[in-house]
Design an enzyme around this catalytic site. Structure first.
Site, short mmCIF file in Angstrom:
data_model
loop_
_atom_site.label_atom_id
_atom_site.label_comp_id
_atom_site.label_asym_id
_atom_site.label_seq_id
_atom_site.Cartn_x
_atom_site.Cartn_y
_atom_site.Cartn_z
N HIS A 191 0.78 -1.37 0.00
CA HIS A 191 -0.09 0.11 -0.07
C HIS A 191 1.01 1.32 -0.19
O HIS A 191 1.49 1.63 1.07
CB HIS A 191 -0.90 0.07 1.27
CG HIS A 191 -2.05 0.87 1.10
ND1 HIS A 191 -2.00 2.15 0.37
CD2 HIS A 191 -3.35 1.01 1.77
CE1 HIS A 191 -3.13 2.80 0.53
NE2 HIS A 191 -3.82 2.08 1.37
N HIS A 194 -2.57 7.03 -0.83
CA HIS A 194 -3.76 7.44 0.19
C HIS A 194 -3.11 8.36 1.26
O HIS A 194 -3.65 8.19 2.39
CB HIS A 194 -4.78 6.36 0.38
CG HIS A 194 -5.47 5.71 -0.98
ND1 HIS A 194 -6.10 4.88 -0.74
CD2 HIS A 194 -5.69 6.37 -1.93
CE1 HIS A 194 -6.59 4.47 -1.95
NE2 HIS A 194 -6.34 5.71 -2.70
N TYR A 196 -0.75 7.33 3.23
CA TYR A 196 -0.25 6.42 4.33
C TYR A 196 1.26 6.65 4.44
O TYR A 196 1.88 7.20 3.52
CB TYR A 196 -0.81 4.96 4.45
CG TYR A 196 -2.35 5.25 4.48
CD1 TYR A 196 -2.83 5.47 5.76
CD2 TYR A 196 -3.20 4.97 3.41
CE1 TYR A 196 -4.38 5.81 6.05
CE2 TYR A 196 -4.67 4.96 3.85
CZ TYR A 196 -5.07 5.47 4.90
OH TYR A 196 -6.67 5.72 4.84
#
Ligand code: PHB
Length: 375
Positions: A191, A194, A196
């Site tokens: 990931h 976004h 993060y």
């Protein structure tokens, strides 16, 4: 409309998908508390999650909800995790069930960085990020009460990661990838999107470090590069994908330029990953990607490209036909339509998703959306 491109098979890494309709990673915050763990923060997958994913096994492949790679990676109460043997064992029941139903499933590996709250962190400490920036109310995360009810709260301002901690986090990514494979996952997705942790290192709105992890774009990409090295060494590049959100504004982390995005994609390409997954800004109110930028992404990355973000079947089929993406991940439509592939193939109407039941709670708005045969 027959959507024949979207519904055609494709090989991604070593996997043969029967169609290009991918289930996007979707945070649902329904995991159970660990035995003897901190009450209400979750981490342990459940039988209900197995039912939910198995209902959606006709997807070309499933990417799980973002999953915490370590205790300090946690930002959202109720998100599942993959660092403890009990979590690995429970995820194994989910992958077994999805495989039995003929599906493919991989895990999205998550470190939330500053999108976190002291109450979900070990010993109530501040969350970790590239730098100790206070983004105020632009960063919010989710906590939940004993009944599973979720509420949004302003994140706790972070502390700056030490270099020793950075090394530990890189190791956590590699270990969680091994754990995911041990749990029967067909692949892992890093990931990197976004706002993060990985995204926080990439852009200088959060990364204000003066060591080799900050400053130039090359330095800001170092953390990502180390993670890519560690994870591909751990499980093999053919089992690794990555999700990035090049031009979107998320969690107080400003978007970079198209040029920066292409440099990041060039770095990613050098690892020969199974796929690059682009979260396009549309789903979160951003501007659509420019067609010229799509072309540049295509020219920069050599393997499979997955598009996502507010797609309809028609848009997906068109962009696959145009050669801009190879497959498309659907989020909200997969929440509401477990049999999304069948609905696309029959041109059947879609159930509408209910945002009130996206996060937390139980069966309602999770495993009770009707299949075509029931409606
Ligand atoms: C969310 O919970 O809204 C969420 C989580 C992870 C993402 C994006 C959104 O990557």
């Amino acid at each position: 409309m027959s959507y024949s491109s979207l519904l055609s098979p494709i090989t991604i890494g070593n996997m043969r998908l029967t169609n290009r309709v991918i289930m996007a990673p979707l945070t649902r915050l329904r995991s159970a508390d660990m035995p003897n763990g901190t009450p209400t923060i979750g981490g342990l997958p459940t039988d209900l999650m197995a039912q939910y994913y198995t209902q959606r096994a006709t997807a070309g492949m499933i990417i799980t909800e973002a999953t915490d790679i370590s205790p300090t990676a946690k930002g959202y109460a109720g998100a599942p995790a993959i660092f403890d043997p009990a979590q690995v064992a429970k995820w194994k029941t989910i992958t077994d069930s999805v495989h039995q139903a003929g599906g493919l499933i991989g895990m999205q590996l998550w470190h939330t960085g500053l999108v976190s709250h002291y109450s979900v962190q070990p010993s109530g400490q501040r969350p970790v990020s590239a730098s100790a920036v206070d983004l105020g109310d632009s960063v919010r995360t989710s906590l939940r009460d004993a009944s599973g009810q979720v509420s949004r709260h302003q994140a706790t301002p972070p502390r700056e990661a030490t270099r020793a901690e950075i090394k530990d986090i890189v190791d956590d990514f590699a270990q969680s990838a091994r754990n995911a494979v041990q749990a029967g996952m067909d692949f892992v997705e890093i990931h990197g999107a976004h706002g993060y942790l990985i995204h926080q290192f990439l852009y200088d709105s959060v990364n204000q470090r003066s060591d080799e992890y900050g400053g130039s774009l090359e330095n800001r990409m170092r953390f990502l590069k180390e993670i890519l090295t560690a994870v591909t060494n751990a499980v093999g590049c053919e089992r690794v994908g990555i999700r990035i959100s090049p031009l979107g504004y998320f969690n107080g982390v400003k978007a970079g330029s198209e040029d920066d995005a292409l440099q990041i994609i060039k770095l990613i390409d050098s690892f020969n990953l199974a796929y690059l997954h682009i979260s396009e800004p549309d789903w979160a109110g951003g501007k659509p990607l420019r067609p010229e930028f799509r072309e540049q992404i295509r020219q920069t990355f050599n393997n499979t490209i997955i598009g996502s973000g507010g797609y309809t079947a028609e848009k997906a089929d068109g962009l696959i036909r145009a050669g801009m993406v190879d497959a498309v991940a659907f989020g909200r439509s997969f929440i509401a339509n477990p049999d999304l592939v069948e609905r696309f193939s029959k041109n059947a109407p879609l159930n509408a998703p209910n945002p009130a039941t996206f996060y937390g709670g139980h069966e309602k708005g999770y495993t009770d959306y009707p299949f075509l045969t029931q409606s």
